[in-house]
Enzyme design. Sequence first.
Site, PDB file in Angstrom:
ATOM      1  N   ASN A   1      68.639  97.633   8.182  1.00 43.54           N
ATOM      2  CA  ASN A   1      68.614  96.206   8.520  1.00 43.54           C
ATOM      3  C   ASN A   1      68.312  95.954   9.988  1.00 43.54           C
ATOM      4  OD1 ASN A   1      68.867  94.605   6.239  1.00 43.54           O
ATOM      5  ND2 ASN A   1      71.041  95.129   6.066  1.00 43.54           N
TER       6      ASN A   1
ATOM      7  N   HIS B   1      66.473  92.908  11.213  1.00 45.08           N
ATOM      8  CA  HIS B   1      66.421  91.995  10.071  1.00 45.08           C
ATOM      9  C   HIS B   1      67.411  90.833  10.162  1.00 45.08           C
ATOM     10  CE1 HIS B   1      63.745  94.938   8.371  1.00 45.08           C
ATOM     11  NE2 HIS B   1      63.601  94.254   7.255  1.00 45.08           N
TER      12      HIS B   1
ATOM     13  N   GLU C   1      57.810  97.882   9.722  1.00 45.77           N
ATOM     14  CA  GLU C   1      58.846  98.715   9.085  1.00 45.77           C
ATOM     15  C   GLU C   1      58.711 100.177   9.529  1.00 45.77           C
ATOM     16  OE1 GLU C   1      61.277  97.347   7.290  1.00 45.77           O
ATOM     17  OE2 GLU C   1      60.426  95.404   6.714  1.00 45.77           O
TER      18      GLU C   1
ATOM     19  N   HIS D   1      57.040  88.573   6.717  1.00 46.39           N
ATOM     20  CA  HIS D   1      58.256  89.375   6.858  1.00 46.39           C
ATOM     21  C   HIS D   1      58.104  90.372   8.019  1.00 46.39           C
ATOM     22  CE1 HIS D   1      61.901  91.475   5.816  1.00 46.39           C
ATOM     23  NE2 HIS D   1      61.226  92.616   5.767  1.00 46.39           N
TER      24      HIS D   1
ATOM     25  N   LYS E   1      64.980  99.013  -6.298  1.00 41.20           N
ATOM     26  CA  LYS E   1      65.335  97.611  -6.505  1.00 41.20           C
ATOM     27  C   LYS E   1      64.175  96.844  -7.128  1.00 41.20           C
ATOM     28  CE  LYS E   1      68.807  97.380  -2.859  1.00 41.20           C
ATOM     29  NZ  LYS E   1      69.137  96.947  -1.498  1.00 41.20           N
TER      30      LYS E   1
ATOM     31  N   HIS F   1      65.271  87.795   9.412  1.00 42.00           N
ATOM     32  CA  HIS F   1      65.453  86.876   8.277  1.00 42.00           C
ATOM     33  C   HIS F   1      65.609  85.439   8.758  1.00 42.00           C
ATOM     34  CE1 HIS F   1      66.907  90.388   5.549  1.00 42.00           C
ATOM     35  NE2 HIS F   1      65.641  90.102   5.304  1.00 42.00           N
TER      36      HIS F   1
ATOM     37  N   LYS G   1      63.099 106.737   4.976  1.00 43.93           N
ATOM     38  CA  LYS G   1      63.865 105.750   4.199  1.00 43.93           C
ATOM     39  C   LYS G   1      64.647 106.455   3.088  1.00 43.93           C
ATOM     40  CE  LYS G   1      64.250 101.521   1.668  1.00 43.93           C
ATOM     41  NZ  LYS G   1      63.696 100.397   0.906  1.00 43.93           N
TER      42      LYS G   1
ATOM     43  N   ARG H   1      65.306  96.820 -23.334  1.00 43.65           N
ATOM     44  CA  ARG H   1      66.432  97.368 -22.547  1.00 43.65           C
ATOM     45  C   ARG H   1      66.003  98.456 -21.566  1.00 43.65           C
ATOM     46  NH1 ARG H   1      68.851  97.129 -27.547  1.00 43.65           N
ATOM     47  NH2 ARG H   1      70.086  95.243 -27.805  1.00 43.65           N
TER      48      ARG H   1
ATOM     49  N   ARG I   1      73.331 102.856   5.227  1.00 40.47           N
ATOM     50  CA  ARG I   1      72.129 102.156   4.783  1.00 40.47           C
ATOM     51  C   ARG I   1      71.875 100.887   5.606  1.00 40.47           C
ATOM     52  NH1 ARG I   1      70.164 101.052  -1.348  1.00 40.47           N
ATOM     53  NH2 ARG I   1      71.232 103.012  -1.722  1.00 40.47           N
TER      54      ARG I   1
ATOM     55  N   GLU J   1      75.924 102.284  -0.775  1.00 41.78           N
ATOM     56  CA  GLU J   1      75.782 101.204   0.212  1.00 41.78           C
ATOM     57  C   GLU J   1      77.093 100.968   0.953  1.00 41.78           C
ATOM     58  OE1 GLU J   1      73.034  98.107  -0.227  1.00 41.78           O
ATOM     59  OE2 GLU J   1      72.466  98.618  -2.286  1.00 41.78           O
TER      60      GLU J   1
END
Length: 374
Positions: free
Chosen positions: A252, A255, A192, A271, A150, A259, A234, A128, A248, A244
């Site tokens: 993007n 992007h 980036e 990427h 993340k 993407h 960042k 956990r 934020r 969010e």
Amino acid sequence: VTEGRRGRTEADGDGRADALIVRHAGGSYPVLVEAGVLGRLDEVVREHLGAGAVVVLSDETVADLHGAGLPWPVLRFPPGEASKTREEWARLSDRLLELGLGRDGGVVALGGGVTGDLAGFVAATYLRGIPYLQVPTTLLAMIDASVGGKTGVDTPHGKNLVGAFHPPAAVAIDPRALATLPERDFRSGLAEAVKHGLVADAGYLDWLEASAPAILAREEATLARLIRRSVELKAAVVGADERERGLRAVLNAGHTVGHALEHVSAYALTHGEAVALGLVAETALAERLGVAEPGTHERTRALLAALGLPVTLAQPLPSDALLAAMATDKKNRAADIRFALPAGVGRMDPADGRYTRPAPPAAIRAALDLLHPA
Ligand SMILES: NC(=O)c1ccc[n+]([C@@H]2O[C@H](COP(=O)([O-])OP(=O)(O)OC[C@H]3O[C@@H](n4cnc5c(N)ncnc54)[C@H](O)[C@@H]3O)[C@@H](O)[C@H]2O)c1
Ligand SMILES: [Zn+2]
């Protein structure tokens, strides 16, 4: 949002700089950017993971290059995105159980963004949740994946669809690790950094322009500065918008088109290459819509080119397919393709607090046409 404690600088005696502090909803963690920190990981581990048992998770390439001589067991997996799966997560979790790693144990994630996401997700779910030290070894993982907490894996339905929010106990970044990174991965990571300057700090963009030769020569002190500033920027954006809600979305930038380019090129573009081309198209779009100050596009394009990133497509990609990919991106509703657009270098268009706005298909097509040289 993020700060370096005062009183010591990179020039101080032992060469150790202060850690940046990244704050998040559940607390905060330090990010050390320190040349040579890989050589004293045992100290860093004791400080941030405690006295329990430790296991290193690393892909085979990074384990061979940078994992030799570590005083802990190293669990290895094949390099590349194909390892970011539930199957690999299960296999690694079972290996930790076989090793008897307990609740007081910890994981070291040594590698690029794939390793960080996969090992972070193992740590997030093992018993956990146990702590992990993130040791990013690609530029992308150092300046992007090190902030935000993340973790996760890919599924046949798409990338990053199963995961958890599990910030690391600490991040240790050794700019020297970049010496072995293949040129294409290194340059891809720079996209980036350009994005960070474009969306948040004109002074940083100036510095990137002036430092391009030293960056491409991978001068250690220059890379350390780049990593620190990008992590700070960042962290400032993420910390100001933990839920969010809007801001934020500026991360993007480049992007929405990026993407789509990754997808339609069937991942022939990295990427970072896709983001570079996305920044080229989206800054042009912003000027065309009257959102960005004239000159924003040209400066961004010139800097990306100076850093060895693509600014036109070597293989043409059909605009119809790109528009279709943008319309099905999870962040867009059909017929409402939204973009995070700059207002100028170092500042984003707030677009009534949403930080994204839709654009008409004709304007998007015109911007995409710029990616195809005459
Ligand atoms: N969690 C986040 O916030 C976040 C942010 C950005 C990207 N990501 C994820 O990161 C992944 C991409 O990251 P990546 O580009 O680092 O990929 P990666 O981890 O696959 O690394 C790229 C390649 O470089 C090799 N490598 C790594 N470090 C090296 C070194 N120092 N010297 C020589 N070779 C080295 C790896 O073995 C691999 O072959 C994607 O899965 C993406 O979803 C996550
Ligand atoms: Zn990105």
